[in-house]
Enzyme design. Structure first.
Site, PDB file in Angstrom:
ATOM      1  CG  ASP A 111      61.001  78.752  86.613  1.00  0.00           C
ATOM      2  OD1 ASP A 111      60.666  79.565  87.505  1.00  0.00           O
ATOM      3  OD2 ASP A 111      62.183  78.622  86.220  1.00  0.00           O
ATOM      4  CG  ASP A 151      64.157  78.918  83.608  1.00  0.00           C
ATOM      5  OD1 ASP A 151      63.971  80.115  83.929  1.00  0.00           O
ATOM      6  OD2 ASP A 151      64.095  77.969  84.404  1.00  0.00           O
ATOM      7  CG  ASN A 161      60.860  82.596  86.278  1.00  0.00           C
ATOM      8  OD1 ASN A 161      61.211  83.224  87.271  1.00  0.00           O
ATOM      9  ND2 ASN A 161      61.692  81.835  85.573  1.00  0.00           N
ATOM     10  CB  THR A 194      66.699  76.055  85.978  1.00  0.00           C
ATOM     11  OG1 THR A 194      65.639  75.790  85.029  1.00  0.00           O
ATOM     12  CG2 THR A 194      67.944  75.288  85.582  1.00  0.00           C
ATOM     13  CG  PHE A 199      61.501  83.375  92.268  1.00  0.00           C
ATOM     14  CD1 PHE A 199      61.369  82.364  91.328  1.00  0.00           C
ATOM     15  CD2 PHE A 199      60.373  84.116  92.599  1.00  0.00           C
ATOM     16  CE1 PHE A 199      60.146  82.094  90.716  1.00  0.00           C
ATOM     17  CE2 PHE A 199      59.136  83.858  91.997  1.00  0.00           C
ATOM     18  CZ  PHE A 199      59.030  82.847  91.066  1.00  0.00           C
ATOM     19  CG  ASN A 200      64.200  78.943  91.288  1.00  0.00           C
ATOM     20  OD1 ASN A 200      63.199  79.430  90.746  1.00  0.00           O
ATOM     21  ND2 ASN A 200      65.342  78.767  90.651  1.00  0.00           N
ATOM     22  CG  HIS A 206      69.817  83.830  88.257  1.00  0.00           C
ATOM     23  ND1 HIS A 206      70.534  84.397  89.291  1.00  0.00           N
ATOM     24  CD2 HIS A 206      68.899  84.769  87.896  1.00  0.00           C
ATOM     25  CE1 HIS A 206      70.057  85.606  89.562  1.00  0.00           C
ATOM     26  NE2 HIS A 206      69.081  85.863  88.726  1.00  0.00           N
ATOM     27  CG  ASP A 207      67.616  79.260  85.618  1.00  0.00           C
ATOM     28  OD1 ASP A 207      66.537  79.640  85.133  1.00  0.00           O
ATOM     29  OD2 ASP A 207      67.829  79.216  86.855  1.00  0.00           O
TER      30      ASP A 207
HETATM   31  O1  RIB Z   1      66.261  83.539  91.523  1.00  0.00           O
HETATM   32  C1  RIB Z   1      66.559  83.236  90.185  1.00  0.00           C
HETATM   33  C2  RIB Z   1      65.809  82.017  89.755  1.00  0.00           C
HETATM   34  O2  RIB Z   1      64.400  82.255  89.843  1.00  0.00           O
HETATM   35  C3  RIB Z   1      66.048  81.664  88.279  1.00  0.00           C
HETATM   36  O3  RIB Z   1      65.897  80.286  88.101  1.00  0.00           O
HETATM   37  C4  RIB Z   1      64.952  82.389  87.563  1.00  0.00           C
HETATM   38  O4  RIB Z   1      64.636  81.804  86.302  1.00  0.00           O
HETATM   39  C5  RIB Z   1      63.807  82.198  88.529  1.00  0.00           C
HETATM   40  O5  RIB Z   1      63.267  80.905  88.295  1.00  0.00           O
HETATM   41 CA    CA Z   2      64.305  79.495  86.413  1.00  0.00          CA
END
Ligand code: RIB
Ligand code: CA
Length: 310
Positions: free
Chosen positions: A10, A15, A39, A124, A165-166, A239-240
């Site tokens: 996303d 990403d 996102n 991701t 979040f994801n 993160h990803d």
């Molecule tokens: O919490 C971080 C994640 O949420 C990452 O994948 C960021 O790109 C969002 O998608």
């Molecule tokens: Ca992401």
């Protein structure tokens, strides 16, 4: 022997680096990209995935759009980190990589059936597309090597006190995938918060000296600024790509076999990833969970992979 991999994403700043690590790393063969609402809405994440590949000169990998929202909930997005278009910062070029006419499920299915060996899926974003595939095409599960997902956390969240979040966007999809019995690896905030875009990292990537690296620096500038504003983290956590590193360089990210359960009904905790690291509940282990990262080794892999792109 390279590992065939599908990235479901996303984009989103981090990403993009996951896509670049997968496309540039010699241990991996990026065979398809699928996108999901996360996102930012799907139209942006799909365009951004195409832009990420266009910038890097990766023109032979199909990109298909998937779910525009979670299985049962309303989509909630994260413009506060990624900007209105999802890739705040640089001026975005017109993508030359087309959007495949197939849906994400169709592209993943075709890719799995065409592959001589099982294909890894690295997700991701909210894991909706993977859940839809396993729900609608269960016969294809045997063609999936494993699923590696950036999301969740063994400790605190980044959207609510206990949800990342994801996972928060689509907890039902995550629960379906975890219960599927597939080999599943969770790469949570507890580890990705150590993949910090420091000044030294920015210098290191900028020194690659390519168009991709320059675009990456513009992404870093925006991503670090918004992470500073929102979380007080001026060295934004990337993160990803850590999820991709699990496959690309197995020694880089330490995993433990443990029990993972997904909270679905908590008024304040829906999407929380309950990781029973101490075996308190006596339940059967069902997932691999990242607990360690060799940060220098991680950035070396990101740098070398970007250097192999345009
Ligand atoms: O919490 C971080 C994640 O949420 C990452 O994948 C960021 O790109 C969002 O998608
Ligand atoms: Ca992401």
């Amino acid at each position: 022997m390279t590992i065939p991999v599908i990235i479901d994403c996303d984009p989103g700043h981090d990403d993009v680096f996951a896509l670049w690590l997968a496309a540039g790393h010699p241990a991996l063969d990026l065979v398809a990209v699928t996108t999901v609402g996360g996102n930012v809405p799907l139209e942006h994440t799909s365009r951004n995935a195409r832009i990420a590949l266009t910038v890097a000169g990766v023109t032979d990998v199909p990109v298909a759009a998937g779910a525009d929202g979670p299985l049962v909930r309303q989509l909630q997005t994260a413009e506060w980190i990624h900007g209105e278009n999802g890739l705040g910062g640089p001026e975005l070029p017109e993508p030359t990589v087309p959007l495949d006419a197939r849906t994400a499920t169709e592209l993943i299915a075709d890719t799995l059936m065409a592959s001589a060996e099982p294909v890894a899926i690295v997700a991701t974003g909210p894991i909706t597309n993977v859940a839809v595939l396993l729900r609608d095409r269960p016969e294809l599960a045997e063609r999936i090597r494993e699923i590696v997902w950036m999301g969740g956390s063994t400790d605190r969240g980044n959207v609510t006190p206990y949800t990342e979040f994801n996972a928060w966007v689509d907890p039902e999809a995550l629960d379906l995938v975890v219960r599927s019995g597939m080999r599943f690896t969770m790469v949570g905030l507890n580890v990705t918060h150590r993949a910090l875009v420091t000044a030294a990292v920015r210098e290191r990537i900028a020194a690659v000296g390519t168009a991709t690296a320059a675009f990456g620096e513009e992404l870093f500038e925006f991503f670090c600024r918004t992470n500073d504003e929102v979380f007080g983290m001026p060295d934004g956590p990337l993160h990803d790509p850590v999820a991709v590193a699990v496959l690309a360089d197995p020694g880089c990210v330490g995993l433990v076999r443990t029990r993972l359960d997904v909270e679905l009904s908590g008024a304040e905790t829906a999407g929380a990833t309950s990781v029973d690291l101490d075996g308190m509940l006596g339940r059967e282990p069902n997932a691999w969970v990242a607990t360690q990262i060799d940060v220098d080794r991680f950035w070396a892999g990101v740098e070398a992979s970007i250097a192999r792109l345009s």
